[in-house]
Design an enzyme around this catalytic site. Structure first.
Site, PDB file in Angstrom:
ATOM      1  N   GLU A 129       0.982  -1.070   0.008  1.00  0.00           N
ATOM      2  CA  GLU A 129      -0.107   0.212  -0.063  1.00  0.00           C
ATOM      3  C   GLU A 129       1.092   1.294   0.020  1.00  0.00           C
ATOM      4  OE1 GLU A 129      -3.806   1.652   2.736  1.00  0.00           O
ATOM      5  OE2 GLU A 129      -2.626   0.794   3.142  1.00  0.00           O
ATOM      6  N   ARG A 227     -20.892  17.219  -9.453  1.00  0.00           N
ATOM      7  CA  ARG A 227     -20.127  17.682 -11.403  1.00  0.00           C
ATOM      8  C   ARG A 227     -18.867  17.326 -11.003  1.00  0.00           C
ATOM      9  NH1 ARG A 227     -23.218  22.252 -10.066  1.00  0.00           N
ATOM     10  NH2 ARG A 227     -24.796  22.687 -11.456  1.00  0.00           N
ATOM     11  N   ASP A 247     -15.705  -0.038  10.076  1.00  0.00           N
ATOM     12  CA  ASP A 247     -15.459  -0.081  11.757  1.00  0.00           C
ATOM     13  C   ASP A 247     -17.045   1.571  12.003  1.00  0.00           C
ATOM     14  OD1 ASP A 247     -14.490   2.137  10.737  1.00  0.00           O
ATOM     15  OD2 ASP A 247     -12.752   2.075  12.561  1.00  0.00           O
ATOM     16  N   GLY A 248     -17.401   2.400  10.774  1.00  0.00           N
ATOM     17  CA  GLY A 248     -18.519   2.856  11.376  1.00  0.00           C
ATOM     18  C   GLY A 248     -17.506   4.875  11.620  1.00  0.00           C
ATOM     19  N   ASP A 274      -8.052  -3.534   8.139  1.00  0.00           N
ATOM     20  CA  ASP A 274      -7.443  -2.699   8.033  1.00  0.00           C
ATOM     21  C   ASP A 274      -6.548  -2.273   9.664  1.00  0.00           C
ATOM     22  OD1 ASP A 274      -5.212  -0.128   7.094  1.00  0.00           O
ATOM     23  OD2 ASP A 274      -6.985   1.324   7.755  1.00  0.00           O
TER      24      ASP A 274
END
Length: 376
Positions: A129, A227, A247-248, A274
């Site tokens: 990542e 847009r 996880d919110g 994560d």
């Protein structure tokens, strides 16, 4: 009862990778491998009754740490074993250890560790990542390590793929050329778009050159506007695989509901944890030498930014069902079958020929109870 005896199990409910069933038994062989048989094929043997839901364990394609250790800080095979052990305690049996943006030598050591761990059950590849991401969308990644794409990264990915090790690489298409995206894709690596300011047009162009996934939808990417639909619209309207953190905190529940409904193709949205070292570990750790602290469920760095998540795959599945109203079968697919299919490992979603140690039990409220081995 021991595995060496061989036996039959009768789960109240069984998730077979696509749906929940109640018409099957599991025959466990003397060496611990499982086979599905019909209720009528018990041969007169009384099975052991298993309450709740029996399933294969979770497949997590973004795991930074666990058990008090962080892959970036100590990228060794020993660290991978510790991280995997921590997550197995919560039902995840297959993980992509994730190395985030860091110095070149850290990435190189991480790759070496994964190669050395190729035959370690549960370590199913690597998620790279960064570091080739947009500086403005770096999130908790250290700015000093964000850099332009270079041939060294391709060589590392190619080396992994030549050894048939699955690779997911998250990158920003404004940082990595279409030619390089195509070359990475041709190795068999999963090129995932994330940590990016890409426009709708640029994201779609990257997809046409081999990118096939999106990393933690909505996070580290510009908001979708009427847009300026941007990369979020590209992800939602595509048939590509898209991960999301449930996880919110990273994404509001109402937006999570919207994302689940919005996908044009079923079974393309999947859950990632994560997760950081706090899963199965202490409530704080260091990232890039600075303290990350768990506060009311959030992992916060010195800049006040979210720095990974403190949630398990089991916890996310439960949240998706209880808080979002997702069907149990769909939530389990998001945590098992969909990520398994993305990395071309459908066997990870199948009970057939799996070892009994990779099976888990959830109660009727979807709380992770234990590994099946703890019951039998």
């Amino acid at each position: 009862m021991t595995v060496c005896d061989g036996f039959l199990l009768k789960p109240a409910k069984l998730f077979d990778g696509s749906r929940i069933r109640s018409d099957l038994l599991i025959k466990v062989t003397r060496n611990g491998f499982c086979h599905l048989v019909k209720n009528s094929e018990s041969g007169g043997v009384a099975p052991k009754i298993i309450d709740g839901i029996l399933s294969v364990g979770f497949v997590d394609l973004q795991v930074n740490g666990g058990g008090g250790v962080l892959f970036n800080t100590d990228p060794t095979p020993e660290t991978l074993k510790a991280i995997l052990a921590a997550h197995r305690r919560f039902g995840s049996v297959a993980i992509l250890p994730t190395v985030i943006t860091d110095a070149k030598y850290v990435l190189e050591k991480a790759v070496e560790a994964v190669i050395e761990s190729k035959h370690q059950p549960g370590i199913i590849g690597i998620h790279i990542e960064g570091p080739h991401i947009a500086l403005e969308q770096r999130g908790a990644h250290a700015a000093r390590f964000v850099r332009l794409y270079d041939p060294g990264t391709f060589q590392l990915v190619q080396n992994l793929r030549l050894k048939e090790i699955p690779v997911m690489i998250t990158l920003a298409p404004e940082v990595v050329s279409m030619k390089d995206i195509e070359a990475l894709s041709e190795t068999g690596a999963i090129v995932s778009l994330g940590h990016t300011n890409a426009s709708l047009h640029l994201a779609n162009e990257a997809l046409s050159h081999g990118a096939c996934a999106f990393t933690h939808l909505f996070n580290a990417m510009p908001a979708m506007r009427n847009r300026k639909p941007g990369i979020v619209a590209a992800a939602l309207n595509s048939d590509c695989y898209t991960s999301i953190i449930g996880d919110g905190f990273h994404v509001d529940d109402e937006i999570l509901k919207f994302a689940i409904r919005a996908r044009p193709v079923k079974d393309r949205l999947f859950i990632v944890s994560d997760a950081m070292p706090t899963i199965g570990g202490p409530s704080s750790f260091k990232l890039y030498g600075s303290a990350i602290t768990l506060k009311k469920g959030r992992l916060i760095n010195s800049e006040g930014k979210l720095a990974g998540a403190h949630i398990t795959m089991a916890g996310t599945v439960k949240r998706f069902v209880s808080a979002l109203g997702v069907a149990i079968e769909d939530a389990l697919k998001m945590a098992i079958s969909v990520p398994a299919n993305l990395i071309n490992r459908p066997d990870l979603a199948s009970l057939e020929n799996r070892h009994v140690k990779d099976l888990i039990c959830l109660d009727d409220d979807l709380n992770f109870e234990r590994d099946l081995m703890d019951i039998i």
